[in-house]
Enzyme design. Structure first.
Site, mmCIF file in Angstrom:
data_model
loop_
_atom_site.group_PDB
_atom_site.id
_atom_site.type_symbol
_atom_site.label_atom_id
_atom_site.label_comp_id
_atom_site.label_asym_id
_atom_site.label_seq_id
_atom_site.Cartn_x
_atom_site.Cartn_y
_atom_site.Cartn_z
ATOM 1 C CG ASN A 66 -4.775 11.451 -5.053
ATOM 2 O OD1 ASN A 66 -4.072 11.574 -6.046
ATOM 3 N ND2 ASN A 66 -5.374 10.325 -4.747
ATOM 4 C CG ASP A 80 -4.052 9.038 -11.994
ATOM 5 O OD1 ASP A 80 -4.449 8.526 -10.924
ATOM 6 O OD2 ASP A 80 -4.826 9.498 -12.856
ATOM 7 C CG ASP A 128 -1.989 1.073 1.125
ATOM 8 O OD1 ASP A 128 -2.983 0.828 0.425
ATOM 9 O OD2 ASP A 128 -1.826 2.146 1.746
ATOM 10 C CD GLU A 162 -4.778 4.223 -1.763
ATOM 11 O OE1 GLU A 162 -5.059 4.648 -0.627
ATOM 12 O OE2 GLU A 162 -5.570 4.257 -2.727
#
Length: 301
Positions: free
Chosen positions: A182, A191, A174, A217
């Site tokens: 973000n 991204d 993770d 993610e």
């Protein structure tokens, strides 16, 4: 490119009546059965075997197929279909196969619940088929395998390990603080961070390992025929490769880290679901205990 011994060259006529040489190769393609097997194919050389065994040229996850169910062999310039003593038989164009039989392009082979197609294609047609298969099994953003493909390969590896007394590892990964990325830089840069992580994972694993985007993610890596020490080495290499580089995107410098949970068959469970659950639990521990770390069996960090 030199023509392979099992390829042949044919003359095709285009719309203007011009004759053109086209190299043709024969394939065995899965067209019906387990969803993860759809689109799988093998290029046929002098001989190929299909069935449940991972050692086959074309391996499918079908409990009604024998481990080595049928074979295709080339002689006298033609491919021939053979049943290899399968339990449930092999069918050619819906008829039981009684003896070795020559194949023609478009023939349908049925074994268990799985339907195969024998076909001969030009190079351009082969490229198109490979594109379709990649689209069904690959995550478009990261170009890693997708979750569904990962789980199907995990089930097969579980069966293989049980039958042959092998081990395998699962690494759940993770991205740390991804929401902050973000929120601070926007989803487009988020991204790009995911693509960077995927690249680092792929660059860290071995040739036979399977790296996938599990969702959001989160990533997952399957380590076939790997014991605890080998799995720990691969997982830690992934972590260090991600940690060691600062990502520069549109004048932004972003340092990314990951947390990892590792589990190994058979010590963490006899079934793939148990092993996967253990890896996921250890990922949670890694996140809760400071991030940017690997947690494996017995709390290895």
């Amino acid at each position: 490119m030199d023509e392979k011994p099992w390829q042949k060259t044919v003359i095709l006529r285009d719309g203007d009546g011009q004759e053109n040489e086209r190299r043709v190769t024969s394939y065995l393609l899965v067209i019906f059965g387990n969803e993860a097997d759809l689109g799988k194919e093998t290029e046929l050389g002098e001989r190929a075997v299909a069935g449940r065994s991972l050692e086959n040229d074309l391996s499918v996850n079908d409990p009604l197929m024998s481990r080595k169910h049928f074979g295709i062999v080339k002689h006298d310039g033609l491919y021939h279909l053979q049943d290899l003593g399968s339990l449930n038989g092999t069918f050619l164009n819906q008829q039981p196969l009684q003896k070795e039989t020559p194949l023609k392009s478009g023939d349908i082979i049925t074994a268990g619940r799985t339907v195969f197609k024998f076909e001969s294609r030009t190079e351009l047609e082969s490229i198109f088929h490979k594109y379709l298969y990649a689209a069904a099994t690959t995550d478009r953003m990261t170009q890693l395998f997708n979750k569904y493909y990962f789980l199907e390969e995990l089930k097969k590896q579980n069966s293989f390990a049980r039958r042959y007394g092998k081990s395998f590892g699962i690494v759940m990964i993770d991205v740390d603080n991804f929401k902050r990325v973000n929120d601070s830089f926007g989803h487009i840069i988020g991204d790009e961070v995911l693509k960077f992580i995927a690249f680092k994972i792929l660059a860290s694993v071995r040739e036979n390992d399977l790296a996938s985007r599990y969702g959001g993610e989160e990533f997952a890596v399957l380590l076939p025929e790997t014991d605890l020490m080998g799995a720990m080495a691969v997982a830690e290499r992934i972590r260090k490769h991600v940690e060691s580089e600062i990502l520069e995107i549109r004048e932004n410098k972003i340092g990314a880290t990951i947390s990892l949970g590792l589990a190994v068959y058979p010590q963490d469970g006899e079934e793939w679901e148990e092993v996967l659950k253990k890896a996921d639990e250890r990922l949670y521990i890694a996140k809760q205990s400071g991030k940017n770390r690997l947690v494996g069996p017995d709390g290895h960090l």
